[in-house]
Write an enzyme that holds these catalytic residues in place. Structure first.
Site, PDB file in Angstrom:
ATOM      1  N   ASN A  93      34.548  42.491  42.312  1.00 16.41           N
ATOM      2  CA  ASN A  93      33.860  41.651  41.340  1.00 16.41           C
ATOM      3  C   ASN A  93      34.861  40.636  40.778  1.00 16.41           C
ATOM      4  O   ASN A  93      35.916  41.035  40.265  1.00 16.41           O
ATOM      5  CB  ASN A  93      33.312  42.536  40.212  1.00 16.41           C
ATOM      6  CG  ASN A  93      32.438  41.783  39.235  1.00 16.41           C
ATOM      7  OD1 ASN A  93      32.542  40.569  39.095  1.00 16.41           O
ATOM      8  ND2 ASN A  93      31.579  42.508  38.534  1.00 16.41           N
ATOM      9  N   HIS A 106      24.972  37.523  41.548  1.00 20.17           N
ATOM     10  CA  HIS A 106      26.427  37.448  41.395  1.00 20.17           C
ATOM     11  C   HIS A 106      27.072  37.533  42.774  1.00 20.17           C
ATOM     12  O   HIS A 106      26.482  38.080  43.716  1.00 20.17           O
ATOM     13  CB  HIS A 106      26.882  38.612  40.511  1.00 20.17           C
ATOM     14  CG  HIS A 106      28.290  38.522  40.020  1.00 20.17           C
ATOM     15  ND1 HIS A 106      28.823  37.384  39.463  1.00 20.17           N
ATOM     16  CD2 HIS A 106      29.292  39.458  39.994  1.00 20.17           C
ATOM     17  CE1 HIS A 106      30.075  37.617  39.113  1.00 20.17           C
ATOM     18  NE2 HIS A 106      30.387  38.861  39.428  1.00 20.17           N
ATOM     19  N   CYS A 116      31.036  32.362  40.086  1.00 16.12           N
ATOM     20  CA  CYS A 116      31.472  33.472  40.930  1.00 16.12           C
ATOM     21  C   CYS A 116      31.459  33.088  42.406  1.00 16.12           C
ATOM     22  O   CYS A 116      32.241  33.611  43.203  1.00 16.12           O
ATOM     23  CB  CYS A 116      30.589  34.694  40.692  1.00 16.12           C
ATOM     24  SG  CYS A 116      28.819  34.402  40.969  1.00 16.12           S
TER      25      CYS A 116
END
Length: 671
Positions: free
Chosen positions: A270, A250, A96
């Site tokens: 996201n 994350h 990520c």
């Protein structure tokens, strides 16, 4: 394809392209050359190692490698309908930190386009990209084989958006430069931003700037940074509220920073493309009044990964923010080797002279080889590195604090016109192995170069490629050959090296350097090659014990000149003198002797100054914990200090892997 068939095909391809500089020859020549066969990259083959690297945890199930036309239908394109954040959809890999950076750059599509050197769908099954790895721009050529699940036939890692490939290909190129896909698991957005853009970035830990958050200063900074076009990527805490839709550990892209009617709001995305915040200011929440919708005009798409959150909830769930700058007009990159030194710990071969002609904002960075890359952390861990900037009177302007924790140390300066000197400093701690490593053979089971040897050869190549042009010029290669005890001239270089191994008109490429060692192993044997590596400064385990290459980057808002000059002891000693004067704490004084501790990030340098006649001083630094002594065998020792001078007794550094340390320094004058 069986493993034996793959080995056979790779050997044929390797022998075919041995003299072709795949990463550097003109694209039209490469396209013509590869049109005669189905290209498989022999340097990042479709193998388990390219997925897992040295990890023994092969937990992704049965994987097969497919060309795009085998898992996509219809017209396939690298880019389809422009570059959008929605193109990024993370797969079964914890990267990520990379994908959020890519999403942040989607607002600046020209930055993405610059990465792809052949942005059209390749019938020859290859793509060439440009990535700034370890502070150096480099071309990265990959084939089009993508790891896919055997049962579904779809990509394991980044997912495709419709029939476009750009994110999938970029992720593969990034995996290649780090040695494997799994090497991309977990990381810092600051690092991926620097790799993809070549531009500097900074990172803020929110818990360390609580006062600025509470005063409102940091919020004002965020608004200004976003307004000025900087890229913002945020990382969550380990205890983030997953029940409320925030994934722990994350990274998210920050796309908007807004303040309206007294509300401070942030829009995030996201990289999964789903799983969103469910609290206040989420989609369809009561906070979105008609007035606020009219002011901010939010776009709500069902479960696309994008959402709004209040600044207060953001601070409660997030741990850090990376800020990347794209507004510099000029950049320059130079290289310096820092060697082990008995008097200073680490000594730079060169320092750098800056000529500034106009008032300028500049960021200077010093880049080490990323420990994420295969075998770097175990065999060439980060040097404790810093630098000082001196003015034309050789007085301190600013320092970048010496640290062993980061791959890049950097400094932002506002400079008036004039001459400046940039002097690297180091304790040389990583030249002393702290952990046991295993001796490895030079060739792998399939006959290819072992990853450790390949990693070592890349380090050697970087040391001798002083001008960062990705080739060893004749003079650089002759210097290399002299170091291993072989004398050649330019004619012999042309005949025996350049004409035989992958080269350009300028010199030998890294690919050719690998091939030269591969042939040398077959011709001369492993022990002979080990002798060469010993002369180059590696021990029997291929741990680097003598020298390390550092890339120095300069980014400036105005034009400037920067050149490397050979370091003298005078300039290095002046740098340490200024550090002692400005940052040294007096430990004690006795009989004309003064002992100082110069503080760094998790390290100190013990300086012994003598204002009288020649003296011998006994030092006792045995009272600390988790301490590494970089220049001496233990905590106690003696040092001779000539009249009216000073010496570095030692650098005391926090042991790697420890989160706390302490030290004590006592001394006694012997005569």
């Amino acid at each position: 394809m069986s493993s034996q068939d793959l080995i056979s095909d790779l050997e044929k391809i390797r022998s075919t392209i041995q003299s072709i500089a795949v990463d550097l020859i003109p694209l039209d020549q490469l396209q013509s050359f590869l049109s005669t066969f189905d290209y498989i990259d022999p340097y990042f083959p479709p193998s388990e190692y390219s997925i897992y690297g040295p990890s023994e945890d092969h937990d992704l199930g049965n994987i097969i490698w497919k060309r795009p036309h085998e898992f996509l239908q219809g017209q396939i394109e690298v880019f389809q309908g422009g570059i959008k954040k929605s193109d990024i959809k993370q797969g079964s890999l914890g990267d990520c930190w990379l994908l959020s950076t890519i999403a942040s750059l989607a607002d600046y599509p020209e930055r993405i386009w610059k990465i792809f050197l052949n942005p059209e769908y390749s019938q020859q099954n290859f793509y060439r990209l440009r990535i700034c790895k370890d502070g150096e721009w480099q071309n990265v050529t990959v084939d089009s084989l993508i790891p896919c699940y055997a049962d579904s036939g779809m990509p394991v890692f980044t997912k495709h958006n419709e029939n476009e490939l750009w994110v999938i290909i970029l992720e593969k190129a990034y995996a290649k430069v780090y040695g494997s896909y799994l090497a991309l698991k977990g990381g810092l957005a600051k690092d991926s931003f620097e790799n993809l853009t070549g531009c500097p970035a900074v990172s803020f830990r929110l818990k360390k700037i609580k006062d600025k958050i509470e005063s409102g200063e940091f919020w004002d900074n965020l608004k200004e940074w976003k307004k000025s076009g900087r890229c913002l990527i945020a990382g969550t805490r380990s205890d983030a509220d997953e029940d409320a839709g925030i994934s722990a550990n994350h990274c998210y892209t920050i796309s908007r920073i807004e303040e309206a009617n007294g509300f401070k709001l942030i829009r995030l995305r996201n990289p999964w493309g789903y799983f969103e915040w469910k609290g206040p200011w989420s989609e369809n929440s009561a906070e979105w009044t008609e007035e606020m919708i009219e002011i901010l005009k939010p776009k709500f798409d069902v479960n696309d990964g994008a959402f709004w959150i209040s600044f207060e909830d953001f601070v409660d769930n997030f741990d850090d923010i990376a800020i990347g700058r794209l507004d510099f007009s000029t950049e320059k990159r130079l290289k310096v080797n820092i060697g082990k030194d008995e008097k200073y710990g680490g000594f730079p071969e060169d320092h750098f002279v800056l000529q500034i002609s106009d008032v300028s904002n500049m960021v200077i960075g010093m880049h080490q080889e990323d420990q994420r890359s295969v075998c770097v952390k175990t065999h060439r861990p980060y040097l404790d590195l810093g630098f000082v900037v001196l003015n034309d009177q050789l007085k301190l302007v600013k320092r970048a604090e010496m640290t062993q924790d980061f791959r890049v140390v950097q400094l932002e300066l506002d400079l008036e016109p004039g001459t400046y000197y940039v002097v690297p400093i180091s304790a040389g701690n990583s030249f002393n192995p702290q952990d046991q490593v295993e001796k490895k053979p030079f060739l792998g089971k399939s006959g290819e170069l072992h990853p450790l040897l390949k990693s070592t050869l890349k380090d050697i190549f970087r040391r001798f490629d002083k001008d960062c042009d990705k080739v060893m010029t004749p003079s650089e290669c002759i210097h290399f050959m002299e170091t291993i005890g072989i004398t050649i001239n330019e004619d012999q270089f042309e005949e025996k090296i350049k004409s035989m191994y992958a080269s350009t008109d300028a010199g030998l490429t890294l690919q050719g350097f690998y091939e030269m060692f591969y042939i040398s192993l077959k011709n001369y044997g492993e022990e002979h090659v080990r002798d060469w590596l010993t002369k180059l400064g590696y021990n029997e385990f291929l741990y680097s014990i003598k020298s390390k290459p550092i890339v120095v980057s300069f980014h400036c808002t105005k034009s400037f000149e920067a050149v490397a000059e050979k370091s003298t002891e005078d300039i290095v000693k002046k740098a340490w003198t200024e550090l002692t004067s400005n940052f040294g704490s007096l430990v004690g004084e006795s009989d004309g002797i003064s002992v100082y501790a110069v503080s760094h990030d998790d390290a100190i340098t013990v300086i012994v100054k003598n204002d009288g006649d020649d003296k011998t001083v006994e030092i006792d630094a045995s009272g600390g914990s988790n301490v590494v002594y970089t220049m001496r065998d233990g905590p106690k020792g003696t040092v001779k200090v000539p009249s009216n001078s000073w010496v570095i007794y030692d650098h005391l550094v926090c042991a790697r892997g420890e989160h706390s340390w302490s030290y004590s320094v006592g001394f006694q004058v012997s005569n």
